[in-house]
Scaffold this motif. Structure first.
Motif, PDB file in Angstrom:
ATOM      1  N   ASP A  90       0.710  -1.147  -0.164  1.00  0.00           N
ATOM      2  CA  ASP A  90       0.243  -0.122   0.085  1.00  0.00           C
ATOM      3  C   ASP A  90       0.796   1.292  -0.002  1.00  0.00           C
ATOM      4  O   ASP A  90       0.553   2.359   0.615  1.00  0.00           O
ATOM      5  CB  ASP A  90      -0.855  -0.101   1.196  1.00  0.00           C
ATOM      6  CG  ASP A  90      -0.270  -0.012   2.577  1.00  0.00           C
ATOM      7  OD1 ASP A  90       0.922  -0.262   2.500  1.00  0.00           O
ATOM      8  OD2 ASP A  90      -0.808   0.183   3.551  1.00  0.00           O
ATOM      9  N   THR A 124      -7.082  10.304   0.501  1.00  0.00           N
ATOM     10  CA  THR A 124      -8.413  10.900   1.007  1.00  0.00           C
ATOM     11  C   THR A 124      -7.946  11.620   2.248  1.00  0.00           C
ATOM     12  O   THR A 124      -6.737  11.478   3.039  1.00  0.00           O
ATOM     13  CB  THR A 124      -9.346   9.684   1.640  1.00  0.00           C
ATOM     14  OG1 THR A 124      -8.758   9.050   2.584  1.00  0.00           O
ATOM     15  CG2 THR A 124      -9.586   8.980   0.275  1.00  0.00           C
ATOM     16  N   GLN A 127      -7.035   9.252   5.429  1.00  0.00           N
ATOM     17  CA  GLN A 127      -5.627   8.873   5.034  1.00  0.00           C
ATOM     18  C   GLN A 127      -4.777   9.654   5.473  1.00  0.00           C
ATOM     19  O   GLN A 127      -3.621   9.345   5.988  1.00  0.00           O
ATOM     20  CB  GLN A 127      -5.512   8.400   3.728  1.00  0.00           C
ATOM     21  CG  GLN A 127      -5.982   6.943   3.277  1.00  0.00           C
ATOM     22  CD  GLN A 127      -6.067   6.707   2.015  1.00  0.00           C
ATOM     23  OE1 GLN A 127      -5.890   7.529   0.883  1.00  0.00           O
ATOM     24  NE2 GLN A 127      -5.969   5.211   1.553  1.00  0.00           N
ATOM     25  N   LYS A 206      -0.431   4.765   2.102  1.00  0.00           N
ATOM     26  CA  LYS A 206      -1.636   4.749   2.173  1.00  0.00           C
ATOM     27  C   LYS A 206      -2.353   4.320   3.598  1.00  0.00           C
ATOM     28  O   LYS A 206      -3.391   4.947   3.811  1.00  0.00           O
ATOM     29  CB  LYS A 206      -2.618   3.923   1.168  1.00  0.00           C
ATOM     30  CG  LYS A 206      -2.486   4.645  -0.062  1.00  0.00           C
ATOM     31  CD  LYS A 206      -3.294   3.831  -1.100  1.00  0.00           C
ATOM     32  CE  LYS A 206      -3.387   4.695  -2.556  1.00  0.00           C
ATOM     33  NZ  LYS A 206      -4.193   3.968  -3.589  1.00  0.00           N
ATOM     34  N   ARG A 208      -4.339   2.444   6.556  1.00  0.00           N
ATOM     35  CA  ARG A 208      -5.833   1.662   6.520  1.00  0.00           C
ATOM     36  C   ARG A 208      -6.865   2.765   5.868  1.00  0.00           C
ATOM     37  O   ARG A 208      -6.491   3.887   6.127  1.00  0.00           O
ATOM     38  CB  ARG A 208      -6.158   1.230   7.961  1.00  0.00           C
ATOM     39  CG  ARG A 208      -5.278   0.223   8.355  1.00  0.00           C
ATOM     40  CD  ARG A 208      -5.501  -1.039   7.283  1.00  0.00           C
ATOM     41  NE  ARG A 208      -4.433  -2.016   7.766  1.00  0.00           N
ATOM     42  CZ  ARG A 208      -3.357  -2.507   7.346  1.00  0.00           C
ATOM     43  NH1 ARG A 208      -2.926  -1.603   6.198  1.00  0.00           N
ATOM     44  NH2 ARG A 208      -2.854  -3.369   7.602  1.00  0.00           N
ATOM     45  N   SER A 209      -7.713   2.410   5.222  1.00  0.00           N
ATOM     46  CA  SER A 209      -8.710   3.331   4.631  1.00  0.00           C
ATOM     47  C   SER A 209     -10.116   3.682   5.429  1.00  0.00           C
ATOM     48  O   SER A 209     -10.928   4.086   5.306  1.00  0.00           O
ATOM     49  CB  SER A 209      -9.277   2.755   3.297  1.00  0.00           C
ATOM     50  OG  SER A 209      -9.929   1.493   3.464  1.00  0.00           O
ATOM     51  N   SER A 210     -10.204   3.118   6.765  1.00  0.00           N
ATOM     52  CA  SER A 210     -11.259   3.299   7.851  1.00  0.00           C
ATOM     53  C   SER A 210     -10.901   3.481   9.122  1.00  0.00           C
ATOM     54  O   SER A 210      -9.742   2.867   9.499  1.00  0.00           O
ATOM     55  CB  SER A 210     -12.343   2.182   7.568  1.00  0.00           C
ATOM     56  OG  SER A 210     -11.937   0.747   7.959  1.00  0.00           O
TER      57      SER A 210
END
Length: 316
Positions: A90, A124, A127, A206, A208-210
């Motif tokens: 990632d 995002t 992130q 990146k 984790r996305s949550s």
């Protein structure tokens, strides 16, 4: 010196595509190879890897699922270089990455190195907030890549270099699920190898996305530390208790506030205000600054609870 870039991957073909694309843009004239180790994925990256056969010296391996540490060892066992670079799937690698690694090792060779991580402008807001929480002096003390520390820096596996000599001596990563990179660092030191931070060899990470995934990740980090403390008691520090004491302190401050004693709660409020202002200064984005307060709380909560569980209720 030939570099072998080892990348374990599990069900993340899109991420691998972005990472390999960035490796094709390296400002580095020397030959290097890339090894993709598919760790028993159901969403395979073989087609993605095939896109880069004519642009990179790349090899694809598929193996049964055994975890990231074992996959990194597998990659180093099959590499032809004499210096290995471990990257998480990632990350995105800036064009100057290999140049900076090679330059730093020519000036001051060490058998292992680590590099920092940063947030790319395309990430995002969440992130970017997670990146802030993981790298800020206000949350981690800046230990993840913002301090010079030759010989004592503890590389992390998302951006780590290891010589073939050091790998053969230590046999690479252990079977630990979390904290395996720190465990490797301690064994490197026990065998007389030095580590260093190469500040300019950063990657865009990146993470984790949550919030839920970030909590799970930091909880895992927390569970690893008591295990490492018992395995290497000379490395244990009182500061490792800080996240746990931090979340206990929040509970105490809320209870005291119920009885009209608000001073401790105000202290926590001031601390999170500092996080908001510092993140705003660094990221120039109100949304990222606002989220940074929540990601920092999540980080303390995850690590602190993981630490306490592992400390008092270790798995047998």
């Amino acid at each position: 010196m030939k570099y072998s870039i080892i990348i374990p991957v599990y069900n993340r073909p899109t991420e691998i595509d972005e990472l390999l694309e960035s490796l094709t843009k390296q400002d580095f004239s020397n030959n290097f190879e890339v090894l993709i180790i598919e760790d028993g994925s159901t969403e395979k990256s073989e087609v993605v890897v095939g896109k880069y056969k004519n642009q990179l010296d790349i090899n694809y391996f598929f193996k049964e699922n055994s975890g990231a540490g074992a996959s990194r060892n597998f990659g180093m066992q099959h590499a032809t270089g004499d210096y290995y670079i471990i990257l998480d799937s990632d990350v995105i690698v800036p064009s100057q990455y290999l140049y900076e690694v090679n330059k730093a090792l020519e000036i001051n060779f060490t058998d292992a190195f680590g590099g920092p991580d940063a947030a790319h402008k395309s990430f995002t807001a969440l992130q970017k907030a997670i990146n802030y929480s993981m790298t800020s002096v206000l949350t981690t003390g800046g230990i993840r890549g913002k301090k010079q520390a030759v010989g004592t820096f503890q590389p992390r596996s998302f951006n780590l270099g290891l010589s073939k000599v050091a790998f053969n001596k230590t046999q690479g990563f252990s079977k630990m699920k979390n904290g395996e990179d720190i465990d490797l660092t301690f064994r490197l030191w026990e065998n007389g190898f030095e580590t260093q931070l190469i500040e300019k060899a950063f990657v865009y990470h990146k993470r984790r996305s949550s919030i839920q995934q970030f909590f799970k990740q930091t909880f895992g980090f927390g569970t690893a530390r008591p295990i490492l403390n018992k395995k290497y008691p000379e490395t244990a520090k009182p500061t490792y208790w800080f996240p746990s004491l931090f979340i206990i302190g929040i509970d105490v401050s809320i209870i005291l506030a119920v009885f009209g004693y608000n001073q401790l709660l105000y202290c926590y409020g001031f601390y999170f205000l500092l996080i908001f202002l510092d993140s705003l200064f660094q990221n120039k984005n109100v949304q990222v600054a606002f989220l940074s307060m929540f990601t920092s709380l999540t980080q303390f909560l995850g690590y602190g609870l993981g630490f306490l569980e592992s400390q008092f209720y270790p798995k047998k």
